[in-house]
Design an enzyme around this catalytic site. Structure first.
Site, PDB file in Angstrom:
ATOM      1  N   GLY A  75       0.793  -1.217   0.000  1.00  0.00           N
ATOM      2  CA  GLY A  75       0.000   0.000   0.000  1.00  0.00           C
ATOM      3  C   GLY A  75       0.825   1.266   0.000  1.00  0.00           C
ATOM      4  O   GLY A  75       0.392   2.296  -0.523  1.00  0.00           O
TER       5      GLY A  75
ATOM      6  N   LYS B  89       3.767  13.831   3.432  1.00  0.00           N
ATOM      7  CA  LYS B  89       2.447  14.213   2.952  1.00  0.00           C
ATOM      8  C   LYS B  89       2.554  15.203   1.798  1.00  0.00           C
ATOM      9  O   LYS B  89       3.451  16.039   1.756  1.00  0.00           O
ATOM     10  CB  LYS B  89       1.610  14.812   4.078  1.00  0.00           C
TER      11      LYS B  89
ATOM     12  N   ARG C 246      -2.870   8.162   3.341  1.00  0.00           N
ATOM     13  CA  ARG C 246      -1.755   8.433   4.246  1.00  0.00           C
ATOM     14  C   ARG C 246      -0.893   9.576   3.734  1.00  0.00           C
ATOM     15  O   ARG C 246      -0.417  10.399   4.518  1.00  0.00           O
ATOM     16  CB  ARG C 246      -0.926   7.151   4.383  1.00  0.00           C
TER      17      ARG C 246
ATOM     18  N   HIS D  78      -3.476   2.982  10.092  1.00  0.00           N
ATOM     19  CA  HIS D  78      -4.012   1.833   9.361  1.00  0.00           C
ATOM     20  C   HIS D  78      -5.462   1.552   9.793  1.00  0.00           C
ATOM     21  O   HIS D  78      -5.785   0.447  10.270  1.00  0.00           O
ATOM     22  CB  HIS D  78      -3.146   0.585   9.577  1.00  0.00           C
TER      23      HIS D  78
ATOM     24  N   TRP E 220       2.781  -0.766  15.677  1.00  0.00           N
ATOM     25  CA  TRP E 220       1.481  -0.170  15.315  1.00  0.00           C
ATOM     26  C   TRP E 220       0.644   0.100  16.580  1.00  0.00           C
ATOM     27  O   TRP E 220      -0.564  -0.146  16.614  1.00  0.00           O
ATOM     28  CB  TRP E 220       0.713  -1.070  14.346  1.00  0.00           C
TER      29      TRP E 220
ATOM     30  N   THR F 160       5.848  -1.240 -11.468  1.00  0.00           N
ATOM     31  CA  THR F 160       6.925  -2.226 -11.529  1.00  0.00           C
ATOM     32  C   THR F 160       6.579  -3.401 -10.636  1.00  0.00           C
ATOM     33  O   THR F 160       6.154  -3.223  -9.488  1.00  0.00           O
ATOM     34  CB  THR F 160       8.254  -1.606 -11.083  1.00  0.00           C
TER      35      THR F 160
ATOM     36  N   ARG G  53      11.158  -9.026   1.039  1.00  0.00           N
ATOM     37  CA  ARG G  53      11.654  -9.583   2.304  1.00  0.00           C
ATOM     38  C   ARG G  53      10.987 -10.914   2.613  1.00  0.00           C
ATOM     39  O   ARG G  53      11.587 -11.805   3.205  1.00  0.00           O
ATOM     40  CB  ARG G  53      11.402  -8.585   3.439  1.00  0.00           C
ATOM     41  N   ALA G  54       9.719 -11.039   2.220  1.00  0.00           N
ATOM     42  CA  ALA G  54       9.028 -12.301   2.476  1.00  0.00           C
ATOM     43  C   ALA G  54       9.586 -13.415   1.602  1.00  0.00           C
ATOM     44  O   ALA G  54       9.668 -14.573   2.026  1.00  0.00           O
ATOM     45  CB  ALA G  54       7.535 -12.135   2.227  1.00  0.00           C
TER      46      ALA G  54
END
Length: 643
Positions: A239, A264, A280, A290, A373, A486, A492-493
């Site tokens: 996101g 922003k 955001r 979130h 969070w 792209t 990372r996962a």
């Protein structure tokens, strides 16, 4: 033999050098070998010259075979000067090195000789082979054994042309991507530009049945009016990247103002100080970090219409309904969505989903780096959850360094089924109070609510399909991006190596997300396929209209030229054709009729296109298509009648 000028001083009595100093020469470098020979013929100076190394101007790798193997004999020009063998005067270590140098030089010369002879034999064989081929093709112009000079030149030209063509082909079409090198190059269509990101075909076997209204997503987004895009940002779904595209990569009349060093951006409507994007990177976390569906649907109208953020308040006149509502849906979640749209008719919700296993591993790696969070509000029914309703999985400030097993063992981990929880209406299940209903019933209600809200959203994309996500967003909102998205396959996962057992456990912990993602992927690909087919039909219709228009212009030009030719010779045409006046009248009447028919047909096609964009498909649409083609049939019939 006459000696060079530089050798004359060498015949004079030599100067006695200092003790221990090497003999120096003054001859130019091109005559250094002669000087070395003369210096070697004198006693006392030979050993010093040899110990000092090779003469100046002579490299250490020069051919010294004659100087080492054979004694230096006196020449007639040197008047019987005595020469001593140089090899005997060298030290033992240097003699060994000189032998190695000679062996290497002999081996190199042998390799060069073998390579030269091999290339010569190969060229001779190639010449005979090409000569045979040339003789078969051109017959008497050449023979296998003996080819004349003309045929040799022609053969060389053909070989050079072939090599040049091969080089050009490899430069223009590298690898296997060239369509000219494929067997089905002239029978298969051009490849789909959206297929390369995931290697999946454009057509697939759907598992769910969706109506045309579910597949067709066309939002008449008025950026100058009251429409507002609300981005529901789920953690670790890409996101952040998509949010940056919304504020930095869209072609707008008034682009967003993004300053260096600030996250922003200011996204105002053209000529107004009101925002058209709630995300955001435009308004910040105005509804909490979130915020989920339950928080946004109750918070966004209050933020936009409230006094705490007057700059976001759109004008209250002429608010229009959002197309992301379904008046036929009877589920509680759909009713909630309808009520929300009633209070804010111009809100268009969008979101991004991701494969549950990859998203779960990415969130675990993010938590390992210290993310918590904690600023998330989790407001539901006007209040946040208590510590008993939503316990914490860690006791310290953060959960950094948490192993994967500990991350999976926590039963209160909000990473489990996060996408279903953030897209569903939590008020239907008592928010975070697990004692309201059984767990099985709660999971079923949450899943159905998430599916319904996702289906009725104005747009949603998938992280694994970046180009298709861009395409559907552009078609939905009629807004184009500046640069293409792209597809990043290395994340990372993806760097986390897990075995099959751990993967199955992650899928079990996220079984609701797995079912929701399967549903979303099927709906996403069906929408993509539907929009692509619609684009192909629209392009085909435009080509047909262009052909009809060009045909009419050609006939109109033909009639005008014929009419002008007849008007130039009125007397001759009158004598040859007594019915000229009648034909002229028919031509004069036919040309305006042709222009009128073409104008009517084009206007009818444009009106039909506008009606299709604002209304649903109905049985009367085929009638309008037939009425549209009547103008063309009348025009063709009038032409045939005139002929």
């Amino acid at each position: 033999m006459a000696l060079p000028a530089c050798a004359a001083p060498a015949l004079r009595p030599p100067l006695q050098p200092e003790r221990g100093a090497p003999a120096r020469t003054t001859c130019p470098r091109r005559h250094s070998r002669v000087e070395a020979e003369l210096a070697a013929s004198r006693p006392g100076s030979v050993a010093a010259s040899v110990r000092a190394g090779p003469p100046r101007g002579v490299s250490r790798g020069f051919n010294s075979q004659q100087l080492l193997d054979e004694p230096l004999k006196a020449s007639s020009s040197l008047a019987g000067a005595v020469r001593a063998p140089l090899f005997a005067l060298l030290p033992r270590g240097r003699r060994r090195r000189m032998r190695d140098l000679r062996r290497r030089w002999d081996l190199g010369s042998l390799c060069r000789a073998l390579l030269t002879r091999g290339l010569a034999a190969l060229g001779h064989s190639l010449k005979h082979v090409l000569g045979a081929i040339f003789s078969k093709i051109f017959g008497p112009l050449a023979s296998v054994g003996n080819m004349d000079e003309k045929s040799n030149k022609l053969l060389l030209a053909l070989v050079m042309l072939f090599l040049f063509a091969v080089i050009v082909l490899q430069y223009v079409c590298p690898g296997t991507e060239c369509q000219l090198l494929r067997l089905q190059a002239f029978s298969s269509p051009m490849p789909d530009p959206y297929r390369s990101e995931d290697e999946s075909s454009a057509r697939f076997l759907p598992h769910y049945n969706f109506s045309r209204s579910d597949l067709l997503r066309k939002v008449d987004f008025d950026i100058k009016g009251d429409d507002l895009i609300v981005f529901l940002h789920i953690q670790k779904t890409g996101g952040t990247t998509f949010g940056r595209h919304l504020v930095r990569n869209i072609q707008l009349e008034q682009p967003c103002e993004c300053r260096v060093g600030q996250k922003k951006c200011t996204c105002h409507r053209p000529g107004k100080r009101e925002t058209w994007l709630f995300s955001r990177f435009s308004t910040g976390w105005s509804c909490g970090l979130h915020a989920d569906w339950t928080e946004l649907t109750s918070c966004v109208p209050a933020v936009v219409d409230g006094k705490r953020d007057a700059r976001l308040r759109p004008s209250s006149k002429d608010r229009r309904g959002s197309p992301n509502t379904n008046p036929d849906a009877n589920s509680p979640s759909s009713k909630k969505a309808r009520n929300t749209s009633t209070s804010g008719k111009n809100f268009h919700y969008i979101t991004i989903l991701r494969d549950p296993v990859s998203r779960y591993l990415s969130e675990w790696r993010h938590v390992q780096r210290g993310a918590t969070w904690k600023a998330s509000l989790h407001v539901c029914d006007g209040r946040p959850p208590t510590s008993e309703e939503l316990p914490s999985c860690y006791t310290g400030d953060d959960w950094s360094g948490c192993p994967l097993k500990e991350f999976m063992d926590c039963p209160y981990n909000l990473a489990n089924n996060r996408q279903v929880r953030m897209l569903s209406d939590l008020t239907l299940v008592g928010c975070y109070n697990l004692s309201v209903m059984p767990e099985k019933q709660r999971n079923k209600v949450l899943l159905e609510s998430a599916k319904s809200n996702l289906k009725h959203m104005a747009f949603f994309g998938l992280t694994e399909y970046q180009r298709k996500t861009q395409y559907l967003f552009e078609k939905t909102f009629n807004m184009n991006f500046i640069s293409p998205f792209t597809q990043y396959n290395t994340t990372r996962a993806s760097s986390v190596e897990i075995n099959e057992e751990i993967q199955k456990r992650i899928e079990g912990l996220n079984f609701l997300d797995m079912e929701l993602y399967s549903y979303a992927k099927d709906l996403f690909l069906q929408r993509y396929q539907f929009m692509r087919q619609k684009d192909h039909q629209e392009a085909r219709r435009k080509r047909q209209e262009q052909r009809k228009f060009l045909k009419g212009r050609i006939l109109q030009t033909h009639f005008q030229n014929q009419f002008q030719g007849q008007s130039q010779n009125p007397s001759q045409n009158q004598s040859q054709n007594p019915n000229l006046n009648a034909n002229q009248n028919v031509t004069q009447n036919l040309i305006p009729n042709l222009i009128q028919n073409l104008t009517q047909s084009s206007s009818q096609n444009l009106s039909q296109k506008e009606n299709q964009g604002s209304q649903k498909q109905n049985p009367g649409q085929e009638q309008s298509d037939s009425n549209t083609s009547n103008g063309t049939n009348d025009y063709i019939g009038s032409v045939e009648k005139w002929r």
